[in-house]
Design a protein around this motif. Structure first.
Motif: not given
Ligand code: HEM
Length: 272
Positions: A74, A136-137, A139-140, A145, A150, A154, A157-158, A258-259, A268-269
């Motif tokens: 992420g 990243h997707m 891993r989540v 997660s 959350r 998600w 994120g999509v 998102h953040f 973070i989970s």
């Molecule tokens: C431009 C794209 C994206 C950016 C910059 C971004 C950034 C981040 C960051 C910095 C975090 C926190 C730490 C980490 O897991 O690295 C995070 C968490 C998360 N992201 Fe993203 N993300 C993006 C795309 C996505 C996508 C495509 C999905 C899923 C479809 C997603 C779902 C999530 C979820 C559910 C969390 C919480 C994870 C947890 O609590 O463990 N994100 N994202």
């Protein structure tokens, strides 16, 4: 404090305290004094009162900073986005989105411009961002997660993934070479087969009243993407504006949400 006696402040400490308590400095950095001398409460206030530092939580669970758990993908997605924004702005100083200039400007940036490497960094950065977002997707998903609370993040994120791919797609046309023109012709024509929005798509037959077809070739998704029946200068301008202004603006709003949601969902989970 040594042998029960408070350490006498040195000259630098005194200068630091004076600067830190200056009325102008205090109007910007409210905590006052020298950060090196802050107690625990002041350090917390220092973080909360700073627009950049307050984006991070004051306290973090240990697992949240483990690369083994998050893969830092992420963070890497966001970092590559920042690199792409900076290099993209530099490229905009030289590139002109017209059929006459686009291709030669792109060649000249590599060969004549002192910071021509910016184009390579921008191109490779774009590939890296797409890869990082997918990982990243993944891993989540693998850490589960996406589960409550959350699930909304998600979905956000999509949307971020879709916007990332659209940024990549719109940037593809800008070199204005044969590869770009024909790849975008194929890509944009695929829009013509999308349900409801494409005249050749499965939804189009439903969109008619009596014998009158509501969707016609001059208004379907492929036409909107190409700004006409064929890829041409109007398409180049449309993709340029979307690539440099429209999509980055929208993706920044969704990133902020998102953040913010990561924080609101309890950080973070962790491994369950
Ligand atoms: C431009 C794209 C994206 C950016 C910059 C971004 C950034 C981040 C960051 C910095 C975090 C926190 C730490 C980490 O897991 O690295 C995070 C968490 C998360 N992201 Fe993203 N993300 C993006 C795309 C996505 C996508 C495509 C999905 C899923 C479809 C997603 C779902 C999530 C979820 C559910 C969390 C919480 C994870 C947890 O609590 O463990 N994100 N994202």
């Amino acid at each position: 404090m040594r042998n029960g006696q408070a350490k006498k402040p040195g000259l630098f400490d005194q200068i630091g305290e004076t600067i830190g308590n200056n009325v102008i400095i205090r109007s910007i950095f409210r905590t006052g004094g020298l950060p090196a001398n802050w107690d625990r409460r002041q350090r917390m206030m220092g973080v909360l009162n700073n627009v950049f530092l307050h984006l991070h939580p004051v306290r973090l669970p240990k697992h949240a900073v483990k690369v083994k758990y998050t893969w830092c993908m992420g963070g890497l997605s966001f970092f590559t986005f920042l690199v792409l924004t900076i290099t993209g702005i530099l490229l905009m100083f030289y590139y002109r989105p017209t059929a006459e200039h686009a291709y030669m400007d792109m060649i000249d940036i590599g060969e004549q411009v002192p910071l021509g490497i910016m184009r390579e960094i921008h191109r490779w950065g774009a590939h890296l961002m797409v890869l990082a977002v997918w990982l990243h997707m993944f891993r989540v998903f693998m850490t589960g997660s996406y589960k409550p609370p959350r699930e909304f993040n998600w979905v956000v994120g999509v949307i971020l993934l879709t916007l990332t791919l659209l940024l990549s797609f719109t940037g593809y046309l800008l070199p204005w070479d044969q590869l770009a023109i024909w790849a975008i012709t194929v890509g944009a024509n695929m829009g013509g087969a999308s349900p409801f929005l494409g005249v050749e798509g499965p939804g189009a037959s439903l969109m008619q009243i009596g014998d009158v077809k509501l969707v016609h070739k001059a208004a379907d998704a492929a036409f909107v993407l190409k700004a006409g029946r064929f890829v041409g200068e109007a398409t180049l301008l449309r993709f340029y504006v979307l690539h440099c202004i429209g999509l980055p603006f929208v993706i920044m709003i969704f990133m902020a949400v998102h953040f913010w949601r990561v924080r609101k969902d309890g950080g973070i989970s962790g491994p369950t």
